[in-house]
Design a protein around this motif. Structure first.
Motif, mmCIF file in Angstrom:
data_model
loop_
_atom_site.group_PDB
_atom_site.id
_atom_site.type_symbol
_atom_site.label_atom_id
_atom_site.label_comp_id
_atom_site.label_asym_id
_atom_site.label_seq_id
_atom_site.Cartn_x
_atom_site.Cartn_y
_atom_site.Cartn_z
ATOM 1 N N GLU A 104 0.954 -1.187 -0.098
ATOM 2 C CA GLU A 104 -0.001 -0.111 0.050
ATOM 3 C C GLU A 104 0.880 1.243 -0.063
ATOM 4 O O GLU A 104 1.848 1.338 0.694
ATOM 5 C CB GLU A 104 -0.792 0.108 1.148
ATOM 6 C CG GLU A 104 -1.673 1.156 1.445
ATOM 7 C CD GLU A 104 -2.462 1.608 2.833
ATOM 8 O OE1 GLU A 104 -3.555 1.059 3.039
ATOM 9 O OE2 GLU A 104 -1.842 2.002 3.500
ATOM 10 N N THR A 106 0.541 5.377 0.228
ATOM 11 C CA THR A 106 -0.198 6.680 0.434
ATOM 12 C C THR A 106 0.734 7.757 0.091
ATOM 13 O O THR A 106 1.377 7.961 0.940
ATOM 14 C CB THR A 106 -0.948 6.436 1.647
ATOM 15 O OG1 THR A 106 -1.618 5.515 1.837
ATOM 16 C CG2 THR A 106 -1.848 7.670 1.973
ATOM 17 N N ARG A 108 0.847 11.677 0.650
ATOM 18 C CA ARG A 108 0.232 12.866 1.087
ATOM 19 C C ARG A 108 0.664 14.227 0.660
ATOM 20 O O ARG A 108 2.088 14.305 0.285
ATOM 21 C CB ARG A 108 0.086 12.771 2.618
ATOM 22 C CG ARG A 108 -0.693 11.457 3.150
ATOM 23 C CD ARG A 108 -0.600 11.428 4.679
ATOM 24 N NE ARG A 108 -1.636 10.285 5.237
ATOM 25 C CZ ARG A 108 -0.962 9.109 5.382
ATOM 26 N NH1 ARG A 108 0.406 8.948 5.471
ATOM 27 N NH2 ARG A 108 -2.090 8.385 5.896
ATOM 28 N N GLU A 115 -4.635 13.510 -0.302
ATOM 29 C CA GLU A 115 -3.966 12.208 -0.443
ATOM 30 C C GLU A 115 -4.232 11.504 -1.527
ATOM 31 O O GLU A 115 -5.578 11.270 -1.728
ATOM 32 C CB GLU A 115 -3.810 11.283 1.087
ATOM 33 C CG GLU A 115 -4.801 10.906 1.241
ATOM 34 C CD GLU A 115 -4.909 10.256 2.630
ATOM 35 O OE1 GLU A 115 -4.160 10.597 3.583
ATOM 36 O OE2 GLU A 115 -5.407 9.030 2.917
ATOM 37 N N ARG A 117 -4.109 7.068 -2.652
ATOM 38 C CA ARG A 117 -3.888 5.778 -2.022
ATOM 39 C C ARG A 117 -3.538 4.673 -3.552
ATOM 40 O O ARG A 117 -4.470 4.787 -4.204
ATOM 41 C CB ARG A 117 -4.762 5.209 -1.285
ATOM 42 C CG ARG A 117 -4.431 3.747 -0.615
ATOM 43 C CD ARG A 117 -5.550 3.610 0.245
ATOM 44 N NE ARG A 117 -5.120 2.040 0.909
ATOM 45 C CZ ARG A 117 -5.770 0.779 0.570
ATOM 46 N NH1 ARG A 117 -6.590 1.005 -0.821
ATOM 47 N NH2 ARG A 117 -5.439 -0.320 1.006
#
Length: 263
Positions: A104, A106, A108, A115, A117
């Motif tokens: 994963e 992410t 930001r 953000e 993902r």
């Protein structure tokens, strides 16, 4: 059972796609590209990556199986001359599901609350668009090092045999829920010092990459290449989701590694 087929697009793969589709429809299986129970990838590992990202929102409902039409695919269990056998298995045999961990990512941004993902089957790479990458590596909330060099590669266990391997990273069995951080040509001097070895992080550890300067980033998610601006941090961890592969016969991971790299 509903099925879909992702083809590499060359003549051989398209011919096999039509053959598989015709045979499975003959067994009264429904072709459904929107909500398939199983996706058959015909081509190579790149084709399966495309299939994964096409159905990334259906990972809990969709399983994948690969037929390789070129060189031996690491994710592909079946050869073109085994297509009839595969069709019979798909139509008549309940398949075993094998699950692999995912990465994963992410991203930001400095803009409040913004953000993005992503999920990666193989890896994420981070590079600067403007010279060397200079970035702080934060592990479990503590600064580990400041990296300076060409870039960083964060891989899954199954992706550890891809770009990560070219960076002298370890090959990790996919039964271990983990991610691996490997360096691309790090610069080590009196100002910058890195550990110089790949890092393997367990499922409960999170790695945050925080830019030291304001630059644009070239970030890849598997085969997808993205440019991001105004990045505040890039968080990497083992995803809650997992990819599901349909297995109709044993294909041990270390045999797959041996067949792919040693022969």
């Amino acid at each position: 059972m509903k099925f879909a087929i992702q083809s590499k697009g060359d003549d051989t793969s398209n011919e096999l796609k039509d053959q598989i589709k015709s045979h499975l429809r003959g067994f009264e299986l429904a072709y459904d590209e929107e909500e398939p129970d199983i996706v058959i990838s015909v081509g190579g590992d790149g084709t399966l990556l495309h299939a994964f990202h096409r159905y990334v929102d259906r990972l809990s409902q969709t399983a994948f199986v690969g037929v390789h039409t070129g060189h031996l695919g690491f994710y592909a269990d079946w050869t073109p001359d085994e297509v009839e056998k595969l069709v019979i298995h798909l139509a008549k045999t309940p398949f075993q599901v094998v699950e692999y961990p995912l990465l994963e990512v992410t991203i930001r941004f400095n803009s409040e609350g913004l953000e993005k993902r992503y999920l990666a089957l193989n890896e994420c790479t981070v590079k600067s668009m403007e010279g060397s990458l200079v970035i702080d590596v934060i592990i479990k909330g503590e600064k580990f090092e400041t990296f300076r060099g060409d870039g960083l590669c964060i891989s899954t266990p199954s992706g550890s045999t891809a770009y990560n391997k070219a960076l002298a990273g370890a090959i990790i069995h996919p039964s271990l829920p983990s991610i691996q951080l490997a360096e691309m040509a790090s610069i080590n001097n009196r100002v910058f010092r890195t550990v110089g070895s790949p890092l393997v992080l367990p499922q409960h550890h999170t790695c945050n990459l925080r830019p030291v300067n304001d630059v644009n980033f070239d970030i890849s998610i598997d085969h997808l290449f993205l440019v991001h601006k105004d990045v505040k941090s890039i968080q990497c961890r083992v995803a809650d989701e997992r990819v599901r592969f349909a297995r109709f016969r044993p294909f041990p991971f270390w045999k797959r590694v041996k067949d792919s790299f040693i022969g």
